[in-house]
Structures are given as structure tokens and as C-alpha cells.
Design a protein around this motif. Sequence first.
Motif, PDB file in Angstrom:
ATOM      1  N   LEU A   1       0.831  -1.205   0.000  1.00 32.07           N
ATOM      2  CA  LEU A   1       0.000   0.000   0.000  1.00 32.07           C
ATOM      3  C   LEU A   1       0.868   1.258   0.000  1.00 32.07           C
ATOM      4  O   LEU A   1       0.549   2.251  -0.668  1.00 32.07           O
ATOM      5  CB  LEU A   1      -0.931  -0.006   1.212  1.00 32.07           C
ATOM      6  CG  LEU A   1      -2.058  -1.042   1.198  1.00 32.07           C
ATOM      7  CD1 LEU A   1      -2.825  -1.027   2.514  1.00 32.07           C
ATOM      8  CD2 LEU A   1      -3.008  -0.795   0.028  1.00 32.07           C
ATOM      9  N   MET A   2       1.969   1.217   0.747  1.00 26.66           N
ATOM     10  CA  MET A   2       2.862   2.369   0.760  1.00 26.66           C
ATOM     11  C   MET A   2       3.464   2.620  -0.617  1.00 26.66           C
ATOM     12  O   MET A   2       3.451   3.747  -1.127  1.00 26.66           O
ATOM     13  CB  MET A   2       3.984   2.146   1.777  1.00 26.66           C
ATOM     14  CG  MET A   2       4.920   3.341   1.940  1.00 26.66           C
ATOM     15  SD  MET A   2       6.501   2.932   2.722  1.00 26.66           S
ATOM     16  CE  MET A   2       7.424   2.332   1.309  1.00 26.66           C
ATOM     17  N   LEU A   3       3.972   1.569  -1.242  1.00 28.10           N
ATOM     18  CA  LEU A   3       4.613   1.723  -2.550  1.00 28.10           C
ATOM     19  C   LEU A   3       3.588   1.972  -3.648  1.00 28.10           C
ATOM     20  O   LEU A   3       3.876   2.672  -4.619  1.00 28.10           O
ATOM     21  CB  LEU A   3       5.443   0.478  -2.853  1.00 28.10           C
ATOM     22  CG  LEU A   3       6.609   0.269  -1.874  1.00 28.10           C
ATOM     23  CD1 LEU A   3       7.251  -1.089  -2.074  1.00 28.10           C
ATOM     24  CD2 LEU A   3       7.641   1.373  -2.021  1.00 28.10           C
ATOM     25  N   GLY A   4       2.384   1.411  -3.478  1.00 27.96           N
ATOM     26  CA  GLY A   4       1.310   1.736  -4.416  1.00 27.96           C
ATOM     27  C   GLY A   4       0.916   3.196  -4.307  1.00 27.96           C
ATOM     28  O   GLY A   4       0.614   3.852  -5.320  1.00 27.96           O
ATOM     29  N   GLY A   5       0.900   3.725  -3.072  1.00 24.64           N
ATOM     30  CA  GLY A   5       0.615   5.137  -2.883  1.00 24.64           C
ATOM     31  C   GLY A   5       1.676   6.010  -3.526  1.00 24.64           C
ATOM     32  O   GLY A   5       1.375   7.062  -4.105  1.00 24.64           O
ATOM     33  N   LEU A   6       2.945   5.577  -3.432  1.00 19.07           N
ATOM     34  CA  LEU A   6       4.020   6.304  -4.098  1.00 19.07           C
ATOM     35  C   LEU A   6       3.804   6.318  -5.608  1.00 19.07           C
ATOM     36  O   LEU A   6       3.942   7.367  -6.255  1.00 19.07           O
ATOM     37  CB  LEU A   6       5.363   5.653  -3.762  1.00 19.07           C
ATOM     38  CG  LEU A   6       6.581   6.170  -4.542  1.00 19.07           C
ATOM     39  CD1 LEU A   6       6.811   7.648  -4.260  1.00 19.07           C
ATOM     40  CD2 LEU A   6       7.822   5.355  -4.206  1.00 19.07           C
ATOM     41  N   GLY A   7       3.466   5.154  -6.168  1.00 24.50           N
ATOM     42  CA  GLY A   7       3.211   5.094  -7.601  1.00 24.50           C
ATOM     43  C   GLY A   7       2.051   5.971  -8.012  1.00 24.50           C
ATOM     44  O   GLY A   7       2.095   6.646  -9.058  1.00 24.50           O
ATOM     45  N   LEU A   8       1.003   6.014  -7.203  1.00 26.94           N
ATOM     46  CA  LEU A   8      -0.156   6.845  -7.508  1.00 26.94           C
ATOM     47  C   LEU A   8       0.208   8.319  -7.456  1.00 26.94           C
ATOM     48  O   LEU A   8      -0.209   9.113  -8.305  1.00 26.94           O
ATOM     49  CB  LEU A   8      -1.283   6.534  -6.527  1.00 26.94           C
ATOM     50  CG  LEU A   8      -2.662   7.115  -6.860  1.00 26.94           C
ATOM     51  CD1 LEU A   8      -3.201   6.515  -8.136  1.00 26.94           C
ATOM     52  CD2 LEU A   8      -3.622   6.853  -5.710  1.00 26.94           C
ATOM     53  N   ALA A   9       0.993   8.705  -6.438  1.00 25.46           N
ATOM     54  CA  ALA A   9       1.415  10.101  -6.337  1.00 25.46           C
ATOM     55  C   ALA A   9       2.275  10.501  -7.531  1.00 25.46           C
ATOM     56  O   ALA A   9       2.121  11.600  -8.089  1.00 25.46           O
ATOM     57  CB  ALA A   9       2.174  10.316  -5.029  1.00 25.46           C
TER      58      ALA A   9
END
Length: 268
Positions: free
Chosen positions: A160-168
Amino acid sequence: MLPFDPRAARIALVAIVTREALRFVHQRERFLAALVRPLVWLVVFAAGFRAALGLSIIPPYQTYITYETYIVPGLCGMILLFNGMQSSLSLVYDRETGAMRLLLTSPLPRWWLLTCKILASTLISMLQALVFLAIAAAFGVRVSWTGYIAVLPALLVAGLMLGGLGLALSSLIKQLENFAGVMNFVIFPMFFLSSALYPLWKMAESSQVLYAICASNPFTYAVELIRFALYGQFNPLALAVTIGTAVAFMGLALRGYDPARGLIRRKG
């Protein structure tokens, strides 16, 4: 603002996860590519580094370990990191084709729709990481069954953290051609300046500056969360940093996809 409809939210979640799963099934080379990278490190590079890099007894390990054993959690993190960036690439493509704009015009809250995208990407990343752990076991890097169970929530939080980074990042990337720059200036520094391939005490021996950078890298804490979970141990600091960073990345993504200030408005 329309009230939050739980039934509609569940339907949206299932639809987005199903769409991402179907896209993943139809892109089998993506699955193979996600496994080739960590396997190259596990099979090829580990053989060369095994003799050069000695590892002392450090938590969560109770005895001396081989280099292959040490890097497996970091390679799981590599899978989550690269898949998060792959989802970023797909989001840029969706925005260029108009699919992302259509999704965000849904009456559901924007934060829920973006969370569904991150969760769908994370579930796929977890599947890839679990397959890699099974392959690593075939090469002799095994943990207990409780470790395989305990690592699931750790993979979820880290994903979720790295997915959030990708989304940002997807809210900042205007064109697909710019993705190569993201690979060079975000993904690789985040991976190599972490504890994925070598313990922080080894980095401290060579450079205090690099050690400080690695210790402040949120990816380090995601890797350590996975590492401790694989051996049935809990790392509260790693969990707190990973969750806090995930919330921060999600906040940046929401800001980036806000029509009043983000790319959605500028491209409109």
C-alpha cells in the motif's frame, strides 16, 4: 458531496480489482519480468557477494545466515516497488486514454476510488511476492509456515505504501515517455539506498552520509517490516514509518488528482 454508499463502494472495489486482475492475466510477460529481476539477484549476484559480504547475527536472525537468506526480504520489497511503479505507468496510460477521467467522475468519493486502485495493485504485488518466496524456498531459503502467514499483512502494508508512491508519481508524470526518468531518479535510488541488499551497519562502516540516507529511506522500513514478519517477529518502528509514509503518499496522490489543483484540471 454525496453520502458514502457502502454497497456502491463494494461494487466499485470489486470492479476495479477485477479489471486490474484481468489486465495482469493478459500481460503474462509482466508476471515473468517481476520474477526475473529478484531471481537474478538471488541466483547470480548472491553467489558473488556471499564470500565478500560477511553478515553478523542481527535481529531478526538468531544465527549466522547466508547472503541469499538476507536479501530475500529485500527482493520481495523489490517486487512490490517495481509493481507499484508499473501501476503508476498504467495510470498514466489510463489518463492519456481518458479511462482515469471516466473513473474519477464516479459519484463515489475520490479517495475511495484511488484507494481501490492502490489495493488492486497491492494484491497483485502480494501474489508475485508469494510466488517468489516459493521459488526461493526451492533454492534453500525457507522460513516457517508461521512466517509465511505473518508476512501477508507486512506485504499488504508495504504494498500500500509503494502503491501510494506510484499513484502520487502518476499525478506528476504528464507523458509515458517521462517514466524512464522516474525509473532512474526514484526507483533505483530508493532500492539501492536501503537495507534491501546489505544491512545498515555495513553501510555505516563505509559512509555515515550514506547510512543516514538509507536510515531515512521509507523503503528501508518496508523491507525491515517484511524481514521481521518472515521470522515471526514484530517491528513496531518499521510498521509505524511504513503506515505513516503510506498515508503521506496517499495525501499527495489525492492532491495531485484534485481537479482544482492537479493534472486533471491542467489537462482539461
